[in-house]
Motif scaffolding. Structure first.
Motif, short mmCIF file in Angstrom:
data_model
loop_
_atom_site.label_atom_id
_atom_site.label_comp_id
_atom_site.label_asym_id
_atom_site.label_seq_id
_atom_site.Cartn_x
_atom_site.Cartn_y
_atom_site.Cartn_z
N PRO A 24 0.82 -1.20 0.00
CA PRO A 24 0.00 0.00 0.00
C PRO A 24 0.86 1.25 0.00
O PRO A 24 2.03 1.21 0.35
CB PRO A 24 -0.79 -0.11 1.28
CG PRO A 24 -0.59 -1.49 1.82
CD PRO A 24 0.57 -2.06 1.12
N SER A 25 0.28 2.35 -0.37
CA SER A 25 1.04 3.60 -0.44
C SER A 25 1.57 4.01 0.92
O SER A 25 2.55 4.75 1.00
CB SER A 25 0.16 4.70 -1.03
OG SER A 25 -0.97 4.90 -0.21
N CYS A 26 0.97 3.53 1.99
CA CYS A 26 1.46 3.89 3.33
C CYS A 26 2.88 3.37 3.56
O CYS A 26 3.62 3.94 4.34
CB CYS A 26 0.52 3.39 4.41
SG CYS A 26 0.39 1.60 4.52
N ILE A 27 3.27 2.33 2.85
CA ILE A 27 4.61 1.76 3.01
C ILE A 27 5.67 2.76 2.56
O ILE A 27 6.72 2.89 3.17
CB ILE A 27 4.77 0.44 2.24
CG1 ILE A 27 3.85 -0.63 2.85
CG2 ILE A 27 6.21 -0.04 2.24
CD1 ILE A 27 3.80 -1.92 2.06
N SER A 28 5.36 3.51 1.51
CA SER A 28 6.36 4.44 0.99
C SER A 28 6.49 5.68 1.85
O SER A 28 7.51 6.37 1.81
CB SER A 28 6.01 4.85 -0.45
OG SER A 28 4.77 5.53 -0.48
N GLY A 29 5.49 5.96 2.67
CA GLY A 29 5.51 7.18 3.45
C GLY A 29 5.79 6.99 4.92
O GLY A 29 5.62 7.91 5.72
N CYS A 30 6.26 5.80 5.31
CA CYS A 30 6.52 5.58 6.74
C CYS A 30 8.02 5.47 7.00
O CYS A 30 8.81 5.31 6.08
CB CYS A 30 5.77 4.34 7.23
SG CYS A 30 6.26 2.79 6.52
N THR A 31 8.37 5.56 8.25
CA THR A 31 9.78 5.43 8.63
C THR A 31 10.17 3.95 8.62
O THR A 31 9.31 3.07 8.58
CB THR A 31 10.02 5.99 10.05
OG1 THR A 31 9.33 5.15 11.00
CG2 THR A 31 9.54 7.43 10.17
N SER A 32 11.45 3.68 8.70
CA SER A 32 11.90 2.29 8.72
C SER A 32 11.40 1.57 9.96
O SER A 32 11.06 0.38 9.91
CB SER A 32 13.43 2.22 8.62
OG SER A 32 14.02 2.90 9.71
N HIS A 33 11.32 2.28 11.08
CA HIS A 33 10.81 1.68 12.32
C HIS A 33 9.33 1.33 12.16
O HIS A 33 8.89 0.26 12.59
CB HIS A 33 11.02 2.63 13.50
CG HIS A 33 10.48 2.10 14.79
ND1 HIS A 33 11.07 1.06 15.48
CD2 HIS A 33 9.38 2.45 15.51
CE1 HIS A 33 10.36 0.81 16.56
NE2 HIS A 33 9.33 1.64 16.60
N GLU A 34 8.57 2.23 11.57
CA GLU A 34 7.14 1.96 11.35
C GLU A 34 6.95 0.77 10.40
O GLU A 34 6.06 -0.06 10.60
CB GLU A 34 6.44 3.20 10.79
CG GLU A 34 6.31 4.32 11.81
CD GLU A 34 5.90 5.65 11.20
OE1 GLU A 34 5.29 6.46 11.93
OE2 GLU A 34 6.18 5.90 10.00
N ALA A 35 7.78 0.68 9.37
CA ALA A 35 7.69 -0.45 8.43
C ALA A 35 7.99 -1.76 9.14
O ALA A 35 7.30 -2.77 8.93
CB ALA A 35 8.64 -0.25 7.26
N ALA A 36 9.00 -1.77 9.99
CA ALA A 36 9.35 -2.98 10.74
C ALA A 36 8.21 -3.37 11.69
O ALA A 36 7.86 -4.56 11.81
CB ALA A 36 10.64 -2.78 11.51
#
Length: 162
Positions: free
Chosen positions: A1-13
């Motif tokens: 989802p587009s949210c993946i491109s707009g989050c920090t590395s910590h949020e992605a993890a």
């Protein structure tokens, strides 16, 4: 989802760990009709019609069909993230794949395609010595360790034999 491109590395993890836990539950329900019936059979969230009180729950076969669609959609998101022009989007996608690699992908075709794209990123000359190449090779290796568990195709319980 587009949210993946707009989050920090910590949020992605963190999202990856969350998705891993959700997929583990979904897979346990898909793999065992008795578990599905016990844990989901009486839950309104599995109702065939949310607007009808006491509507029957969806069958295990129908749940498995929906699960297969979710897997195709997740694969599509991961594939798109790895093909993105945004390095942040690629890195975040890799972080999520690393978190879920023991439960996703389940299909050999999905796993092979993701693994191939990761190897391509890792071996691209413009990425030599960069964290993107190192992360791609690491996630590629994680996926390869799970290759023996991938299935040629997902068999739906109760589906007619081909």
């Amino acid at each position: 989802p587009s949210c993946i491109s707009g989050c920090t590395s910590h949020e992605a993890a963190t999202y990856g760990r969350f998705l891993n836990e959700v997929l583990r539950n979904l897979i346990s329900w898909k793999d065992d009709a008795a578990v599905y019936q016990k844990e989901c059979g009486s839950k309104r969230g599995f109702s065939s019609d949310f607007f009808v009180k006491n509507a029957p729950t969806i069958s295990h076969f129908n749940y498995c069909d929906v699960f297969a669609k979710w897997c195709r959609r997740i694969y599509s998101y991961f594939s798109g993230g790895l093909k993105s022009d945004s390095e942040v989007h690629q890195l975040n996608t890799m972080s999520i794949i690393k978190s879920v690699h023991k439960v996703f992908p389940r299909l050999a075709s999905h796993g092979a395609a993701l693994s191939s794209k990761l190897r391509e990123i890792a071996e691209d000359e413009k990425n030599t010595g960069r964290s993107l190449a190192v992360r791609a090779m690491m996630v590629h290796t994680f996926l390869e360790t799970q290759k023996k568990y991938w299935k040629k195709e997902e068999i739906l319980p109760g589906a007619p034999a081909k």
